[in-house]
Write an enzyme that holds these catalytic residues in place. Structure first.
Site: not given
Ligand SMILES: *[C@@H]1O[C@H](CO)[C@@H](O)[C@H](O)[C@H]1NC(C)=O
Ligand SMILES: *[C@@H]1O[C@H](CO)[C@@H](O)[C@H](O)[C@H]1NC(C)=O
Ligand SMILES: *[C@@H]1O[C@H](CO)[C@@H](O)[C@H](O)[C@H]1NC(C)=O
Ligand SMILES: *[C@@H]1O[C@H](CO)[C@@H](O)[C@H](O)[C@H]1NC(C)=O
Ligand SMILES: *[C@@H]1O[C@H](CO)[C@@H](O)[C@H](O)[C@H]1NC(C)=O
Ligand SMILES: *[C@@H]1O[C@H](CO)[C@@H](O)[C@H](O)[C@H]1NC(C)=O
Ligand SMILES: *[C@@H]1O[C@H](CO)[C@@H](O)[C@H](O)[C@H]1NC(C)=O
Ligand SMILES: *[C@@H]1O[C@H](CO)[C@@H](O)[C@H](O)[C@H]1NC(C)=O
Ligand SMILES: *[C@@H]1O[C@H](CO)[C@@H](O)[C@H](O)[C@H]1NC(C)=O
Ligand SMILES: *[C@@H]1O[C@H](CO)[C@@H](O)[C@H](O)[C@H]1NC(C)=O
Ligand SMILES: *[C@@H]1O[C@H](CO)[C@@H](O)[C@H](O)[C@H]1NC(C)=O
Ligand SMILES: CC(=O)N[C@H]1CO[C@H](CO)[C@@H](O)[C@@H]1O
Length: 829
Positions: A527, A530-534, A548, A645
């Site tokens: 989808l 992001g900053g910390f993963g897929v 996530k 954020d």
């Protein structure tokens, strides 16, 4: 000329039921018609209206059914023949406000009707009928269902100094209000054509607020040289007009905001012909509703369900355990105490079922009472072991289980909490219970009786007279009350020392990595990143979810993960994305969120989601919703949460285009206490980052306000936050520059094609610019931002709903909107 309405009309309405006009059969879906006090299961069709009434017995457990004397029956419709009387208890029936006194309150019938969701809107509270007048009526009876599709009860109304006019032609009544044609074919005009028609609302205190709905149709065939044109005044101020009623067609004119009394306590509407009009004003029908403010918030569904489950599983037979456990506040369920300040959602903070004859095990439903501070189950016959979940209930401070038949070992975590004094645990008189792990051998697997979750409970607040009101309760910010530990019980001391960290997360939401693979169908569909993963698409319990997967290499990963899980589990709000589960197996960490079908806000602004453009109203709604989510983090959570954020990619939209804030990965809770800031590693996204926070490294909620200001400017301008090619790269500075040049039109997103109320644009820009103030102290709070945005949204909605007129001479003027028939093009915008 003066006409007086007073609340005495309510009595009139009750008496007209016996003589009503005949009618043809109509759709009753959405109606609930209860014949109170009639035998369980009985049903009948009322002769004159064809309304079907059923017994109220399934809706109440208390009260006694009675009948009125045979001799009086002919005077009333059949639903009035029986009644339910409440001689016992102070809290009875459908969450009623029963007044105690020297009489016994009773209800004869309870009728709920469905209206269109576009009509009779109120900004707060509920609307209570004050008068519903068929003006200029030539008949003497009132009428309701059969003639009125919504079952509104209309009263004939004629005033001495007014004359009646009527028509034999049909009048088109096909607008959302659908006033009955019988009411529209008659009207009143002033007997002296030069007099205005004045309507004064009397018999109420000056604090009462009203909504007024007037229905007009020209019912005389006018010659070409004749006009009927008039203005609508309120307390001598012009509020609408000049207005010409449409020929044989209904226009409904209403006040979209509350009508308040003037300084003299006066409420006077006046219809005044214009100089050009050859005919006097007319009025066909009129409705006036009082705003009923119920400063009562309902308890959260989840907690109510938990209480109903506890009630049914233990078979609790307390007479007052009906309706909402916490409201009305003075009539709470016995043994239940709730937090609560006016206008806040009450939470169950203590449950006392001491000496209530309980049997069976300690129910896991108790763990759904996530705000519980005191649990007293003493002096019952409870069996089984002391469940582990008690140790995981973070707010719980006092547990009294003494005087039961519990056995097995006390969970180590609970003992530990007792030892550290963070819980006062009382277990005296449970002979089978041991306080060390050594006796754990007989520990049997806990099983809890699962009771069906009770069906959604609709609380209907009625005033004893039996006036049905429609509730629109607004959920506002929630603040938890500080707890004052009740040291009535002795904290348990034990020698066992386990150094065990209490698991924060309820077990049922924890998934294995295998589950995650299954849910995502082996990570089939990405989808986003992001900053910390897929983030992957998945399906959990037949519901779409977003999974996530945190990158293993993320140095901050684990800490971040824990922070996010801990926060999200505590935070529930309609404007925040909901965490539905998580997985943590060594390095493999993932979070499962509700699926937001329409992606993020940025995609919609940039057109990545297709050519459709978000309207200004849509943007305002998204802004208002995400502002509310943020406001909740700042003010509704304890400790306060700073998002850190806020940006357009963290505002997600669900299938209904409702906006929710996402990604609490960077959030940090404030420590409890008096500190107003924390010092942390600076994190955030360039462009959105509060320069003051960047400079000082001191974080306050005002940093989010800054970022939110940037989002607001993006909604208005639809331009990049940072664009090096621009005269001023940062969007805030650029907008500031354009404003200083007076070049304000050029900042608005051209895709909106000018379809907006400029006033709301400027108001949003103004709000955004204050959010971007370099000094955090000068920025508004999110509460103020929410209020500004809601105001803009209401204005824009009103603009889109119909024509809107305001008195230009006075800003405290009220507004009148028009609702035309769908077939005709409004000519009088
Ligand atoms: C009717 O209302 C108008 C304006 O409010 C006022 O000037 C006038 O005196 C009123 N007339 C009567 C008969 O009350
Ligand atoms: C009604 O009309 C009569 C005369 O026709 C007049 O004396 C009286 O003041 C009027 N009442 C009102 C309230 O306008
Ligand atoms: C009620 O329904 C019956 C049959 O469905 C019909 O004959 C009768 O006219 C209806 N009465 C009214 C008042 O609508
Ligand atoms: C009103 O109801 C219609 C259909 O039931 C729905 O599409 C619409 O969104 C509703 N509007 C509001 C303001 O709730
Ligand atoms: C309506 O019809 C009745 C009977 O046919 C007649 O007496 C009356 O004058 C008519 N009213 C109008 C306003 O035309
Ligand atoms: C309008 O015209 C009619 C004749 O068509 C006449 O009788 C009437 O007096 C006129 N009315 C006005 C207000 O001029
Ligand atoms: C109503 O009818 C009259 C006479 O036929 C006409 O002059 C007038 O324009 C019509 N009014 C509206 C609003 O259609
Ligand atoms: C009244 O008539 C005059 C002259 O015909 C016109 O200028 C004015 O605009 C009209 N007023 C309204 C409110 O229609
Ligand atoms: C209920 O809780 C409130 C705090 O929210 C407290 O002030 C009050 O004394 C409690 N009432 C009872 C009966 O325990
Ligand atoms: C629970 O209620 C009983 C009386 O019914 C009372 O004695 C006891 O103190 C209460 N427990 C707490 C924790 O308030
Ligand atoms: C529970 O039992 C103890 C011991 O019998 C007694 O002292 C206490 O009053 C009881 N509490 C209640 C609420 O009945
Ligand atoms: C909760 C509530 O609405 N209570 C009201 C019930 O009715 C009495 C008398 O009308 C009022 O005094 C209460 O405030």
């Amino acid at each position: 000329m003066l006409m007086a309405f007073s609340s005495c009309f309510l009595l009139v309405l009750l008496q007209i039921f016996s003589s009503l006009l005949l009618s043809h059969a109509q759709d009753q879906s959405g109606f609930i018609s209860l014949d109170c006090g009639s035998p369980k299961g009985s049903t009948f069709r009322e002769r004159t209206t064809n309304l079907t009434y059923i017994s109220d017995a399934n809706f109440i457990n208390t009260g006694i059914g009675r009948s009125i004397k045979q001799a009086y029956r002919t005077q009333f419709q059949q639903q009035a023949w029986n009644l339910r009387s409440f001689p016992q208890g102070i809290r009875n029936c459908y969450t009623l406000n029963l007044t105690t006194g020297d009489s016994t309150p009773f209800i004869s019938a309870l009728e709920l009707r469905k209206l269109m969701n576009t009509t009779y809107l109120t900004q707060q509270g509920s609307l209570q009928n004050f008068i519903r007048a068929d003006v200029g009526s030539t008949i003497t009876q009132g009428f309701r269902y059969g003639i009125d599709v919504f079952d509104r009860v209309w009263t004939p109304f004629n005033f001495g100094n007014w004359s009646q006019i009527s028509t034999n032609q049909t009048v088109n009544v096909n607008n959302d209000y659908q006033p009955p044609e019988i009411a529209m074919v008659t009207a009143s005009i002033p007997t002296d054509p030069d007099e205005p028609m004045n309507i004064t609302l009397v018999g109420v205190e000056r604090t009462v607020r009203f909504y007024v709905f007037m229905h007009f149709a020209e019912i005389q065939e006018l010659n070409a040289n004749e006009t009927r044109e008039f203005n609508i005044m309120y307390n001598d101020k012009h509020i609408y007009g000049p207005f010409r009623p449409l020929n044989f067609t209904t226009s409904s004119v209403y006040t979209p905001t509350e009508v308040v009394a003037d300084a003299n306590g006066q409420y006077t509407f006046s219809l005044q012909r214009t100089g050009n009009s050859t005919l006097p004003p007319l009025l066909n029908a009129m409705e006036v509703y009082m705003v009923n403010l119920l400063s009562l918030q309902e308890t959260e569904r989840k907690e109510v369900d938990a209480m109903l489950n506890i009630k049914s599983s233990y078979g609790v037979t307390k007479i007052d355990w009906e309706g909402d456990p916490c409201v009305p506040r003075d009539y709470r369920w016995s043994g239940v105490n709730c937090s609560g300040i006016d206008n806040e959602i009450p939470k169950i903070i203590s449950l006392n079922l001491s000496a209530s004859g309980l049997t069976g095990e300690i129910l896991e439903f108790i763990s759904d009472l996530t705000n519980l501070e005191v649990l007293d189950l003493s002096n019952n016959s409870l069996t089984g072991s002391v469940p582990e979940f008690l140790a995981n209930m973070e707010t719980l401070k006092v547990i009294n289980l003494s005087g039961n038949e519990l056995n097995g070992s006390i969970p180590a975590t609970l003992l530990d909490k007792g030892r550290r004094g963070s819980i006062s645990l009382s277990i005296k008189g449970n002979t089978g219970l041991c306080s060390s792990n050594s006796c754990a051998t007989t520990k049997k697997k806990k099983k809890t009786v699962i009771a069906p979750v009770a069906a959604s409970l609709v609380s209907v607040f009625l005033i004893a007279a039996g006036i049905v009101t429609f509730l629109i309760l607004k959920r506002k910010k929630r603040t938890k009350l500080g707890f004052n530990p009740n040291t009535g019980t002795t904290p348990l001391h034990s020698n066992s020392h386990h150094g065990y960290e209490s698991p924060v997360i309820a077990k049922n939401r924890k998934l294995t990595y295998i589950d995650v693979v299954k849910i995502t169908n082996n990570f089939e569909r990405v989808l986003g990143r992001g900053g910390f993963g897929v983030v992957y698409y998945g399906v959990l319990d037949n519901e779409p979810v977003a999974v996530k997967i945190l990158t293993e290499s993320t140095a901050l990963g684990y800490k971040q993960f824990k922070a996010e899980v801990e926060l999200l589990l505590r935070v529930h709000h309609k404007d925040l994305t909901c965490l539905v589960g998580y997985c943590e197996e060594g390095e493999k960490m993932s979070l499962i969120y509700e699926f937001m079908a329409n992606g993020d806000l940025r995609e919609h602004l940039t057109g990545k989601r297709g050519p459709s453009v978000l309207t200004w109203e849509g943007r305002l709604r998204i802004a208002a919703e995400s502002a509310q989510g943020l406001e909740y983090l700042h003010n509704g959570c304890k400790p306060q949460i700073v998002h850190r954020d806020i940006k357009t990619t963290n505002i997600l939209l669900n299938e209904k285009f409702q906006a929710k804030l996402a990604d609490f990965g960077l959030s940090r809770s404030f420590p409890l206490g008096t500190e107003t800031h924390v010092s942390t590693v600076v994190a955030g996204t360039p462009g959105y980052l509060d320069p003051e926070y960047y400079r000082t490294n001191w974080l306050t909620e005002k940093s989010d306000v800054f970022s939110f200001g940037v989002v607001l400017l993006e909604l208005v301008t639809n331009r990049p936050v940072i664009d090096q090619k621009r005269e001023r790269p940062h969007i805030g500075e650029w907008v500031g520059l354009m404003l200083s040049r007076g070049d304000i039109t050029s900042i608005v997103d051209p895709k909106l094609q000018g379809d907006f109320d400029p006033n709301t644009i400027w108001k949003v820009v103004e709000t955004a610019m204050t959010c971007l103030n370099p000094s955090s102290a000068r920025r508004p709070t999110m509460t103020q931002v929410v209020m500004d945005l809601k105001e803009c949204l209401n204005m824009e909605m009103a603009r889109n709903m119909g024509s809107r007129m305001t008195d230009s001479t006075n800003d405290s003027s009220i507004e009148i909107s028009m609702n035309f028939t769908t077939e005709l093009n409004p000519g009088a915008r």
